[in-house]
Design a protein around this motif. Sequence first.
Motif, PDB file in Angstrom:
ATOM      1  N   UNK A 175     -11.887 -15.119   0.811  1.00 15.96           N
ATOM      2  CA  UNK A 175     -11.731 -14.380  -0.440  1.00 15.96           C
ATOM      3  C   UNK A 175     -10.426 -13.605  -0.347  1.00 15.96           C
ATOM      4  N   UNK A 176      -9.568 -13.778  -1.357  1.00 17.40           N
ATOM      5  CA  UNK A 176      -8.287 -13.066  -1.419  1.00 17.40           C
ATOM      6  C   UNK A 176      -8.592 -11.644  -1.892  1.00 17.40           C
ATOM      7  N   UNK A 177      -8.419 -10.708  -0.974  1.00 17.72           N
ATOM      8  CA  UNK A 177      -8.805  -9.325  -1.212  1.00 17.72           C
ATOM      9  C   UNK A 177      -7.566  -8.520  -1.584  1.00 17.72           C
ATOM     10  N   UNK A 178      -7.515  -8.055  -2.811  1.00 17.20           N
ATOM     11  CA  UNK A 178      -6.331  -7.365  -3.324  1.00 17.20           C
ATOM     12  C   UNK A 178      -6.376  -5.908  -2.881  1.00 17.20           C
ATOM     13  N   UNK A 179      -5.345  -5.497  -2.136  1.00 17.37           N
ATOM     14  CA  UNK A 179      -5.382  -4.165  -1.533  1.00 17.37           C
ATOM     15  C   UNK A 179      -5.132  -3.047  -2.534  1.00 17.37           C
ATOM     16  N   UNK A 180      -4.330  -3.336  -3.541  1.00 18.88           N
ATOM     17  CA  UNK A 180      -4.029  -2.318  -4.543  1.00 18.88           C
ATOM     18  C   UNK A 180      -4.023  -2.980  -5.911  1.00 18.88           C
ATOM     19  N   UNK A 181      -4.334  -2.228  -6.910  1.00 18.72           N
ATOM     20  CA  UNK A 181      -4.234  -2.764  -8.253  1.00 18.72           C
ATOM     21  C   UNK A 181      -2.763  -2.825  -8.644  1.00 18.72           C
ATOM     22  N   UNK A 182      -2.404  -3.832  -9.427  1.00 18.45           N
ATOM     23  CA  UNK A 182      -1.018  -3.936  -9.868  1.00 18.45           C
ATOM     24  C   UNK A 182      -0.340  -5.161  -9.277  1.00 18.45           C
ATOM     25  N   UNK A 183       0.986  -5.158  -9.323  1.00 20.01           N
ATOM     26  CA  UNK A 183       1.743  -6.346  -8.934  1.00 20.01           C
ATOM     27  C   UNK A 183       1.975  -6.393  -7.433  1.00 20.01           C
ATOM     28  N   UNK A 184       2.356  -7.585  -6.959  1.00 18.57           N
ATOM     29  CA  UNK A 184       2.670  -7.737  -5.545  1.00 18.57           C
ATOM     30  C   UNK A 184       3.984  -7.049  -5.218  1.00 18.57           C
ATOM     31  N   UNK A 185       4.224  -6.888  -3.935  1.00 20.33           N
ATOM     32  CA  UNK A 185       5.422  -6.186  -3.479  1.00 20.33           C
ATOM     33  C   UNK A 185       5.054  -5.317  -2.301  1.00 20.33           C
ATOM     34  N   UNK A 186       6.055  -4.752  -1.677  1.00 17.43           N
ATOM     35  CA  UNK A 186       5.775  -3.937  -0.504  1.00 17.43           C
ATOM     36  C   UNK A 186       5.302  -2.547  -0.891  1.00 17.43           C
ATOM     37  N   UNK A 207     -17.540 -14.972   4.163  1.00 14.57           N
ATOM     38  CA  UNK A 207     -17.151 -15.662   5.392  1.00 14.57           C
ATOM     39  C   UNK A 207     -15.872 -15.073   5.946  1.00 14.57           C
ATOM     40  N   UNK A 208     -14.808 -15.079   5.151  1.00 12.23           N
ATOM     41  CA  UNK A 208     -13.527 -14.495   5.539  1.00 12.23           C
ATOM     42  C   UNK A 208     -12.973 -13.682   4.377  1.00 12.23           C
ATOM     43  N   UNK A 209     -12.520 -12.489   4.684  1.00 14.74           N
ATOM     44  CA  UNK A 209     -11.818 -11.662   3.699  1.00 14.74           C
ATOM     45  C   UNK A 209     -10.395 -11.450   4.204  1.00 14.74           C
ATOM     46  N   UNK A 210      -9.421 -11.925   3.434  1.00 14.23           N
ATOM     47  CA  UNK A 210      -8.012 -11.770   3.799  1.00 14.23           C
ATOM     48  C   UNK A 210      -7.343 -10.864   2.773  1.00 14.23           C
ATOM     49  N   UNK A 211      -6.556  -9.924   3.271  1.00 13.18           N
ATOM     50  CA  UNK A 211      -5.988  -8.885   2.408  1.00 13.18           C
ATOM     51  C   UNK A 211      -4.527  -9.183   2.105  1.00 13.18           C
ATOM     52  N   UNK A 212      -4.180  -9.097   0.833  1.00  9.16           N
ATOM     53  CA  UNK A 212      -2.806  -9.305   0.403  1.00  9.16           C
ATOM     54  C   UNK A 212      -2.364  -8.239  -0.570  1.00  9.16           C
ATOM     55  N   UNK A 213      -1.098  -8.215  -0.832  1.00 11.17           N
ATOM     56  CA  UNK A 213      -0.391  -7.306  -1.739  1.00 11.17           C
ATOM     57  C   UNK A 213      -0.028  -6.010  -1.016  1.00 11.17           C
ATOM     58  N   UNK A 214       1.239  -5.928  -0.655  1.00 13.26           N
ATOM     59  CA  UNK A 214       1.753  -4.692  -0.088  1.00 13.26           C
ATOM     60  C   UNK A 214       1.978  -4.691   1.407  1.00 13.26           C
ATOM     61  N   UNK A 215       1.756  -5.811   2.097  1.00 19.02           N
ATOM     62  CA  UNK A 215       1.926  -5.855   3.550  1.00 19.02           C
ATOM     63  C   UNK A 215       3.340  -6.345   3.860  1.00 19.02           C
ATOM     64  N   UNK A 216       4.112  -5.541   4.587  1.00 20.80           N
ATOM     65  CA  UNK A 216       5.523  -5.901   4.756  1.00 20.80           C
ATOM     66  C   UNK A 216       6.055  -5.753   6.175  1.00 20.80           C
ATOM     67  N   UNK A 217       5.226  -5.351   7.145  1.00 25.17           N
ATOM     68  CA  UNK A 217       5.714  -5.268   8.528  1.00 25.17           C
ATOM     69  C   UNK A 217       4.549  -5.470   9.490  1.00 25.17           C
ATOM     70  N   UNK A 218       4.890  -5.649  10.777  1.00 23.10           N
ATOM     71  CA  UNK A 218       3.876  -5.959  11.792  1.00 23.10           C
ATOM     72  C   UNK A 218       2.843  -4.847  11.914  1.00 23.10           C
ATOM     73  N   UNK A 219       3.282  -3.610  11.756  1.00 20.17           N
ATOM     74  CA  UNK A 219       2.356  -2.471  11.856  1.00 20.17           C
ATOM     75  C   UNK A 219       1.300  -2.546  10.747  1.00 20.17           C
ATOM     76  N   UNK A 220       1.724  -2.907   9.536  1.00 17.99           N
ATOM     77  CA  UNK A 220       0.766  -3.032   8.430  1.00 17.99           C
ATOM     78  C   UNK A 220      -0.132  -4.245   8.616  1.00 17.99           C
ATOM     79  N   UNK A 221       0.419  -5.350   9.174  1.00 18.71           N
ATOM     80  CA  UNK A 221      -0.417  -6.502   9.496  1.00 18.71           C
ATOM     81  C   UNK A 221      -1.528  -6.080  10.450  1.00 18.71           C
ATOM     82  N   UNK A 222      -1.157  -5.358  11.518  1.00 17.92           N
ATOM     83  CA  UNK A 222      -2.132  -4.908  12.512  1.00 17.92           C
ATOM     84  C   UNK A 222      -3.171  -3.977  11.882  1.00 17.92           C
TER      85      UNK A 222
END
Length: 262
Positions: A175-186, A207-222
Amino acid sequence: MTDSRVATAIAAAHTEGRGAFIGYLPLGYPDLDTSIEAAVTLAENGVDVLELGPPYSDPVMDGTVIQEATQAALAGGFRLRDTFTAVKAITQRVEVPVLVMTYWNPVMQYGVDRYADDLAAAGGAGLITPDITPDAAEEWIAASMRTGLDRIFLAAPTSTDERLDLIVEHSTGFVYTVSTMGITGERAQLDAAARTLVARLRERGVGNACVGIGISNAEQVAGVLDYADGAIVGTALVRALRDGGLESLAAEARSLSAGTAR
């Protein structure tokens, strides 16, 4: 969730002791051939799942960097059928599953069954559909079940419990889990709403939840992989490709991938 190539790739990452890294790029940018090479570059530099976006004239979810890239791709003559040409070229060279992130109108215009057949024939793994919900996707659900393609729907912090139940029931892969409301970007700071949303999805047996929108560096990935199964990065990769070509893109992918270790 049913078994899927995408779920298998995420499980393989987990077996290696890390979260999954999903990388997005627009198709046709800066031109079709380079966009194919860029996708292969991501697959060879730490990305577990590729998310490729055919350019669309009204990208309601995309931030400025991605919008500019998609507009350039359209201006360069990208056509919908180029999607399948690109996916086939990429899947012949890499094992990483390839998802197409598409708005629904082009799929409807092309024909849902025809789109599913052509994507499957090209070696694609499935669709991410940001602007259609499971209750309106009966034709796509049937076509994807017939062809074995993954269906990835979006869950947002504003989604009701009933909507989340539907999304979990009908999504495969993740499931594509949107981290913030609004448009993509950092984002300088990822919204805590993402963590809450993943917890709500877990309660519903995701089963799997993957988070997108706003992730822009390794620290945020972690940070995201502290609670989610995968991290989705787009803008930072598109910017790297724009500013430094394939070499810069490879370096950015390796840098982000460093954040996946658990």
